[in-house]
Design a protein around this motif. Structure first.
Motif, PDB file in Angstrom:
ATOM      1  N   ASN A   4       0.814  -1.217   0.000  1.00  0.00           N
ATOM      2  CA  ASN A   4       0.000   0.000   0.000  1.00  0.00           C
ATOM      3  C   ASN A   4       0.844   1.262   0.000  1.00  0.00           C
ATOM      4  N   GLU A   5       1.979   1.254   0.687  1.00  0.00           N
ATOM      5  CA  GLU A   5       2.831   2.436   0.723  1.00  0.00           C
ATOM      6  C   GLU A   5       3.358   2.763  -0.672  1.00  0.00           C
ATOM      7  N   LEU A   6       3.745   1.734  -1.386  1.00  0.00           N
ATOM      8  CA  LEU A   6       4.242   1.928  -2.746  1.00  0.00           C
ATOM      9  C   LEU A   6       3.118   2.408  -3.661  1.00  0.00           C
ATOM     10  N   ASP A   7       1.919   1.833  -3.496  1.00  0.00           N
ATOM     11  CA  ASP A   7       0.760   2.285  -4.272  1.00  0.00           C
ATOM     12  C   ASP A   7       0.483   3.757  -4.007  1.00  0.00           C
ATOM     13  N   ASP A   8       0.527   4.161  -2.741  1.00  0.00           N
ATOM     14  CA  ASP A   8       0.285   5.561  -2.376  1.00  0.00           C
ATOM     15  C   ASP A   8       1.341   6.478  -2.990  1.00  0.00           C
ATOM     16  N   ALA A   9       2.588   6.037  -2.963  1.00  0.00           N
ATOM     17  CA  ALA A   9       3.670   6.858  -3.512  1.00  0.00           C
ATOM     18  C   ALA A   9       3.489   7.062  -5.007  1.00  0.00           C
ATOM     19  N   PHE A  10       3.227   5.984  -5.742  1.00  0.00           N
ATOM     20  CA  PHE A  10       3.054   6.124  -7.182  1.00  0.00           C
ATOM     21  C   PHE A  10       1.771   6.887  -7.509  1.00  0.00           C
ATOM     22  N   GLY A  11       0.730   6.700  -6.709  1.00  0.00           N
ATOM     23  CA  GLY A  11      -0.496   7.463  -6.901  1.00  0.00           C
ATOM     24  C   GLY A  11      -0.256   8.957  -6.715  1.00  0.00           C
ATOM     25  N   ALA A  12       0.520   9.297  -5.693  1.00  0.00           N
ATOM     26  CA  ALA A  12       0.827  10.703  -5.430  1.00  0.00           C
ATOM     27  C   ALA A  12       1.663  11.295  -6.561  1.00  0.00           C
ATOM     28  N   LEU A  13       2.543  10.498  -7.128  1.00  0.00           N
ATOM     29  CA  LEU A  13       3.416  10.991  -8.199  1.00  0.00           C
ATOM     30  C   LEU A  13       2.724  11.030  -9.561  1.00  0.00           C
ATOM     31  N   ALA A  14       1.475  10.598  -9.619  1.00  0.00           N
ATOM     32  CA  ALA A  14       0.733  10.615 -10.875  1.00  0.00           C
ATOM     33  C   ALA A  14       0.395  12.033 -11.318  1.00  0.00           C
ATOM     34  N   SER A  15       0.386  12.969 -10.395  1.00  0.00           N
ATOM     35  CA  SER A  15       0.046  14.349 -10.722  1.00  0.00           C
ATOM     36  C   SER A  15       1.291  15.131 -11.134  1.00  0.00           C
ATOM     37  N   PRO A  16       1.228  15.853 -12.263  1.00  0.00           N
ATOM     38  CA  PRO A  16       2.384  16.656 -12.671  1.00  0.00           C
ATOM     39  C   PRO A  16       2.702  17.768 -11.672  1.00  0.00           C
ATOM     40  N   VAL A  17       1.702  18.284 -10.997  1.00  0.00           N
ATOM     41  CA  VAL A  17       1.951  19.325  -9.983  1.00  0.00           C
ATOM     42  C   VAL A  17       2.750  18.728  -8.829  1.00  0.00           C
TER      43      VAL A  17
END
Length: 95
Positions: A4-17
């Motif tokens: 889940n931590e890795l999923d959250d990290a990649f999810g957060a990095l999905a935004s260009p901002v």
């Protein structure tokens, strides 16, 4: 394997901002204004983006008086980088 931590990290990095904020913080800790200035996003939106990055464990915030200083949280980024390195090695073997 679920991480889940890795999923959250990649999810957060999905935004260009949010990626832009992380790129700015890669140069070193900065105030919120310095890390987010010029991104063309409203202050409420910046607050939401920072919350996502904090909740994902990608950034840390230190509050001293009225000044908020942001920095990268190396552990979560290191986990994401390690995962990417494993994927790269697997795909290189396949091709």
């Amino acid at each position: 394997m679920v991480n889940n931590e890795l999923d959250d990290a990649f999810g957060a990095l999905a935004s260009p901002v949010r990626r832009g904020i992380v790129e700015r913080l890669a140069r070193g800790p900065a105030t919120v204004g310095a890390a987010t200035g010029g991104l063309g996003v409203s202050k409420p939106a910046i607050s939401r983006h920072l919350r996502v990055l904090e909740d994902a464990g990608l950034i840390c915030r230190e509050v001293v008086g009225r000044t908020h200083r942001l920095s990268l949280a190396d552990d979560t980024l290191a986990e994401a980088l390690a995962w990417l390195a494993r994927q790269e090695a697997m795909w290189k073997r396949k091709f």
